[in-house]
Scaffold this motif. Structure first.
Motif, short mmCIF file in Angstrom:
data_model
loop_
_atom_site.label_atom_id
_atom_site.label_comp_id
_atom_site.label_asym_id
_atom_site.label_seq_id
_atom_site.Cartn_x
_atom_site.Cartn_y
_atom_site.Cartn_z
N ASP A 1 0.82 -1.21 0.00
CA ASP A 1 0.00 0.00 0.00
C ASP A 1 0.86 1.26 0.00
N GLY A 2 2.08 1.20 -0.57
CA GLY A 2 2.94 2.36 -0.69
C GLY A 2 3.91 2.60 0.45
N TYR A 3 3.92 1.71 1.44
CA TYR A 3 4.77 1.91 2.62
C TYR A 3 5.47 0.60 2.98
N THR A 4 6.57 0.73 3.73
CA THR A 4 7.25 -0.46 4.24
C THR A 4 7.82 -0.17 5.62
N ALA A 5 7.94 -1.23 6.40
CA ALA A 5 8.57 -1.13 7.71
C ALA A 5 10.08 -1.18 7.52
N ILE A 6 10.80 -0.38 8.31
CA ILE A 6 12.25 -0.36 8.29
C ILE A 6 12.75 -0.57 9.72
N LYS A 7 14.02 -0.96 9.84
CA LYS A 7 14.59 -1.19 11.17
C LYS A 7 15.90 -0.44 11.30
N ASP B 1 7.90 5.82 3.17
CA ASP B 1 7.14 5.69 1.94
C ASP B 1 8.09 5.35 0.79
N LYS B 2 7.54 5.27 -0.43
CA LYS B 2 8.35 4.85 -1.58
C LYS B 2 9.43 5.86 -1.96
N THR B 3 9.32 7.09 -1.49
CA THR B 3 10.35 8.09 -1.79
C THR B 3 11.48 8.04 -0.76
N GLY B 4 11.30 7.22 0.29
CA GLY B 4 12.30 7.13 1.35
C GLY B 4 12.01 8.07 2.51
N LYS B 5 10.91 8.83 2.41
CA LYS B 5 10.54 9.76 3.47
C LYS B 5 10.10 8.98 4.71
N THR B 6 10.62 9.38 5.87
CA THR B 6 10.23 8.75 7.13
C THR B 6 8.83 9.21 7.50
N ILE C 1 -3.04 1.09 13.12
CA ILE C 1 -3.10 2.44 12.59
C ILE C 1 -3.71 2.39 11.19
N ASN C 2 -4.32 3.51 10.80
CA ASN C 2 -4.90 3.60 9.46
C ASN C 2 -3.94 4.34 8.52
N LYS C 3 -4.38 4.60 7.30
CA LYS C 3 -3.54 5.24 6.30
C LYS C 3 -3.22 6.70 6.64
N GLU C 4 -3.93 7.27 7.59
CA GLU C 4 -3.61 8.62 8.07
C GLU C 4 -2.60 8.55 9.22
N PHE C 5 -2.14 7.34 9.55
CA PHE C 5 -1.16 7.08 10.61
C PHE C 5 -1.69 7.46 11.98
N LYS C 6 -2.99 7.32 12.13
CA LYS C 6 -3.67 7.54 13.41
C LYS C 6 -4.11 6.19 13.96
N GLN C 7 -4.19 6.09 15.29
CA GLN C 7 -4.68 4.85 15.90
C GLN C 7 -6.10 4.61 15.42
#
Length: 135
Positions: A10-16, A25-30, A62-68
């Protein structure tokens, strides 16, 4: 630079970074900085974040708005599949299923173990016996 990254969903990935996880996101933005114990990437519009609260760990959606997404915190939360997610509410509790509104469709007092839905069925376990359920 991150130690690991996942598949974009959905356009995002988890990083560690170190021992903590975040989301880019796909642009590398945190989007969410690496401060979570674990993250299950977005699936069907929701991601699962594992937070450390004192000596306890809790999962939140969390939803796509990054809210709980829901007021509830879970001891164990799985990704949504076919509109449902297997969750545990108490540390010594049982699995139940919630829908995408956060409402229980199977109370969390039914199963010792529960898998995600696939092709309309899910594998569940109760008292060392396995079976299939539909919703």
């Amino acid at each position: 630079v991150y130690e690991t990254g996942g598949i974009f969903k959905d356009g995002y990935t988890a990083i560690k970074r170190g021992k903590k996880f975040g989301i880019i996101d796909k642009t590398g933005k945190t989007i969410l900085p690496p401060k979570y114990i674990d993250i299950i990437s977005f699936h069907e519009g929701f991601a699962v974040l594992t937070e450390n609260v004192g000596e306890n760990f809790y999962d939140i959606y969390i939803n796509k708005e990054f809210k709980q997404a829901f007021k509830k915190k879970f001891y164990n939360a799985n990704e949504f599949s076919e509109g449902f997610a297997a969750v545990i509410v108490e540390t010594d509790g049982y699995f139940g299923y919630i829908n995408t509104n956060g409402d229980f469709v199977v109370p969390p007092d039914k199963y010792d173990f529960a898998r995600s839905f696939s092709d309309g069925v899910a594998v569940v376990q109760k008292n060392d016996k396995y079976g299939l359920i539909t919703l």
